[in-house]
Design a protein around this motif. Structure first.
Motif, PDB file in Angstrom:
ATOM      1  N   ASP A  43       0.831  -1.203   0.000  1.00  0.00           N
ATOM      2  CA  ASP A  43       0.000   0.000   0.000  1.00  0.00           C
ATOM      3  C   ASP A  43       0.867   1.256   0.000  1.00  0.00           C
ATOM      4  O   ASP A  43       0.577   2.230  -0.712  1.00  0.00           O
ATOM      5  N   ARG A  44       1.933   1.259   0.791  1.00  0.00           N
ATOM      6  CA  ARG A  44       2.841   2.414   0.804  1.00  0.00           C
ATOM      7  C   ARG A  44       3.480   2.609  -0.568  1.00  0.00           C
ATOM      8  O   ARG A  44       3.638   3.743  -1.034  1.00  0.00           O
ATOM      9  N   ALA A  45       3.835   1.503  -1.209  1.00  0.00           N
ATOM     10  CA  ALA A  45       4.437   1.595  -2.545  1.00  0.00           C
ATOM     11  C   ALA A  45       3.458   2.209  -3.540  1.00  0.00           C
ATOM     12  O   ALA A  45       3.838   3.045  -4.371  1.00  0.00           O
ATOM     13  N   LEU A  46       2.193   1.809  -3.455  1.00  0.00           N
ATOM     14  CA  LEU A  46       1.180   2.356  -4.360  1.00  0.00           C
ATOM     15  C   LEU A  46       0.961   3.844  -4.100  1.00  0.00           C
ATOM     16  O   LEU A  46       0.869   4.640  -5.040  1.00  0.00           O
ATOM     17  N   VAL A  47       0.882   4.220  -2.832  1.00  0.00           N
ATOM     18  CA  VAL A  47       0.701   5.639  -2.484  1.00  0.00           C
ATOM     19  C   VAL A  47       1.860   6.456  -3.054  1.00  0.00           C
ATOM     20  O   VAL A  47       1.653   7.485  -3.716  1.00  0.00           O
ATOM     21  N   TYR A  52       4.085  10.437  -6.981  1.00  0.00           N
ATOM     22  CA  TYR A  52       5.118  10.880  -7.923  1.00  0.00           C
ATOM     23  C   TYR A  52       4.592  10.904  -9.355  1.00  0.00           C
ATOM     24  O   TYR A  52       5.010  11.748 -10.163  1.00  0.00           O
ATOM     25  N   ALA A  53       3.679   9.995  -9.679  1.00  0.00           N
ATOM     26  CA  ALA A  53       3.076  10.017 -11.009  1.00  0.00           C
ATOM     27  C   ALA A  53       2.263  11.288 -11.208  1.00  0.00           C
ATOM     28  O   ALA A  53       2.301  11.912 -12.280  1.00  0.00           O
ATOM     29  N   VAL A  54       1.524  11.697 -10.182  1.00  0.00           N
ATOM     30  CA  VAL A  54       0.725  12.923 -10.271  1.00  0.00           C
ATOM     31  C   VAL A  54       1.640  14.140 -10.412  1.00  0.00           C
ATOM     32  O   VAL A  54       1.391  15.037 -11.229  1.00  0.00           O
ATOM     33  N   LEU A  55       2.718  14.181  -9.643  1.00  0.00           N
ATOM     34  CA  LEU A  55       3.652  15.300  -9.750  1.00  0.00           C
ATOM     35  C   LEU A  55       4.290  15.350 -11.137  1.00  0.00           C
ATOM     36  O   LEU A  55       4.435  16.417 -11.742  1.00  0.00           O
ATOM     37  N   LEU A  75      -7.727   9.265  -9.385  1.00  0.00           N
ATOM     38  CA  LEU A  75      -8.446   8.327 -10.252  1.00  0.00           C
ATOM     39  C   LEU A  75      -7.855   8.314 -11.665  1.00  0.00           C
ATOM     40  O   LEU A  75      -7.645   7.255 -12.262  1.00  0.00           O
ATOM     41  N   ALA A  76      -7.571   9.497 -12.189  1.00  0.00           N
ATOM     42  CA  ALA A  76      -7.005   9.582 -13.530  1.00  0.00           C
ATOM     43  C   ALA A  76      -5.602   8.988 -13.580  1.00  0.00           C
ATOM     44  O   ALA A  76      -5.243   8.300 -14.544  1.00  0.00           O
ATOM     45  N   ALA A  77      -4.797   9.238 -12.545  1.00  0.00           N
ATOM     46  CA  ALA A  77      -3.443   8.678 -12.502  1.00  0.00           C
ATOM     47  C   ALA A  77      -3.489   7.158 -12.462  1.00  0.00           C
ATOM     48  O   ALA A  77      -2.725   6.476 -13.162  1.00  0.00           O
ATOM     49  N   TRP A  78      -4.385   6.602 -11.648  1.00  0.00           N
ATOM     50  CA  TRP A  78      -4.511   5.138 -11.586  1.00  0.00           C
ATOM     51  C   TRP A  78      -4.937   4.572 -12.936  1.00  0.00           C
ATOM     52  O   TRP A  78      -4.421   3.542 -13.368  1.00  0.00           O
ATOM     53  N   SER A  79      -5.863   5.252 -13.587  1.00  0.00           N
ATOM     54  CA  SER A  79      -6.393   4.744 -14.844  1.00  0.00           C
ATOM     55  C   SER A  79      -5.406   4.905 -16.001  1.00  0.00           C
ATOM     56  O   SER A  79      -5.156   3.963 -16.760  1.00  0.00           O
ATOM     57  N   ILE A  80      -4.823   6.099 -16.136  1.00  0.00           N
ATOM     58  CA  ILE A  80      -3.988   6.415 -17.299  1.00  0.00           C
ATOM     59  C   ILE A  80      -2.550   5.956 -17.118  1.00  0.00           C
ATOM     60  O   ILE A  80      -1.928   5.427 -18.046  1.00  0.00           O
ATOM     61  N   LEU A  81      -1.994   6.149 -15.905  1.00  0.00           N
ATOM     62  CA  LEU A  81      -0.559   5.988 -15.702  1.00  0.00           C
ATOM     63  C   LEU A  81      -0.174   4.688 -15.008  1.00  0.00           C
ATOM     64  O   LEU A  81       0.925   4.173 -15.237  1.00  0.00           O
ATOM     65  N   LEU A  82      -1.056   4.162 -14.140  1.00  0.00           N
ATOM     66  CA  LEU A  82      -0.688   2.997 -13.350  1.00  0.00           C
ATOM     67  C   LEU A  82      -1.402   1.723 -13.793  1.00  0.00           C
ATOM     68  O   LEU A  82      -1.207   0.666 -13.194  1.00  0.00           O
ATOM     69  N   GLY A  83      -2.244   1.801 -14.811  1.00  0.00           N
ATOM     70  CA  GLY A  83      -2.800   0.598 -15.407  1.00  0.00           C
ATOM     71  C   GLY A  83      -4.010  -0.002 -14.729  1.00  0.00           C
ATOM     72  O   GLY A  83      -4.347  -1.161 -14.992  1.00  0.00           O
TER      73      GLY A  83
END
Length: 279
Positions: A43-47, A52-55, A75-83
């Motif tokens: 969970d810490r790794a995902l956070v 950092y993806a958002v930044l 939500l957008a970062a999870w969908s677009i950047l993290l798969g």
């Protein structure tokens, strides 16, 4: 990755803290994790990865969303950047948000303005276009948008790169030589390097290859007197001390006593005797 409602809430909270931009992101995240000890390692790794993806891609995310609400950014970062797939997000998204997620995915993978695609501010785009042209600018931006690798610097006062590589391999840590620095090893994956005996005894330091090369470019030698006027916690300082083979004198200056204090345990591990921290 586990995209759940619990770690979504934690991610939004951490993201909101970091996006205040009052302190460096890594320090804010460290404090956040200390305040939330119940979060597991994954969970810490995902956070952290989401923050950092958002930044890194904030301009893209705000462009496709048409806003900067933290919940929407995550939500957008999870969908677009993290798969994350739509099924995983259905249990988290509120009414109407799933349709929005589908729209932003299509926008993100469509034709984008140059500044959004590169995720750089307009003034910097203008300067770089004039200096290097669009092709090189796109290549530079693509590199900047990648997550940094985990690089180690071998402390040759204590061991050699060959010996360190062999020891890490024997302990199940896969590394490769850095392409330019003769003292660097690039780690595959994200093993807990800070617990490895080579790290604990000062034979290894975490340091990106770029910083190692900067130290080499100074051309320090045995017996030199060197002043590091922005020593901080001492990463480059210790690299310079190693290159001087622990001879001469290396004065490590910084305006912050707190930052210099962080150097002391690293200096003790390093085995160097030529480094003198000074406020």
């Amino acid at each position: 990755m586990r995209f759940t409602e619990d770690n979504f809430d934690a991610t939004c909270e951490a993201c909101a803290e970091v996006l205040r931009l009052k302190h460096p992101a890594d320090g804010v995240l460290s404090g956040f994790f200390r305040q939330h000890p119940a979060l597991g390692r994954q969970d810490r790794a995902l956070v952290a990865e989401t923050v950092y993806a958002v930044l890194r891609r904030k301009r893209l995310l705000e462009f496709v969303l048409g806003g900067s609400a933290v919940r929407q950014l995550v939500l957008a970062a999870w969908s677009i950047l993290l798969g994350a797939n739509l099924r995983e997000l259905e249990a988290i998204a509120r009414r109407g948000e799933m349709e929005k997620i589908g729209d932003v995915k299509r926008l993100a993978h469509g034709e984008l303005p140059l500044a959004v695609s590169c995720d750089l501010p307009d003034w910097l785009i203008e300067v770089l276009l004039a200096q290097i042209g669009e092709t090189e600018l796109r290549l530079l931006a693509a590199g900047l948008l990648q997550s940094a690798p985990l690089d180690l610097r071998v402390n040759t006062v204590k061991t050699s790169r060959d010996e360190a590589r062999a020891r890490l391999a024997a302990d199940g840590v896969t590394v490769a030589d850095t392409p330019y620095s003769p003292y660097g090893l690039r780690v595959v994956g994200k093993p807990p390097i800070n617990r490895h005996p080579l790290f604990v005894t000062g034979a290894l330091e975490v340091q990106d290859e770029g910083s190692q090369l900067l130290c080499m470019l100074l051309g320090v030698r045995r017996g030199h007197m060197v002043a590091d006027f922005c020593a901080g916690a001492g990463g480059k300082t210790l690299a310079l001390g190693m290159l001087m083979r622990s001879t001469g004198r290396l004065n490590a200056y910084d305006v912050s006593e707190k930052r210099l204090a962080k150097m002391k345990p690293r200096l003790a591990r390093s085995g160097l005797s030529n480094v003198h921290p000074r406020r």
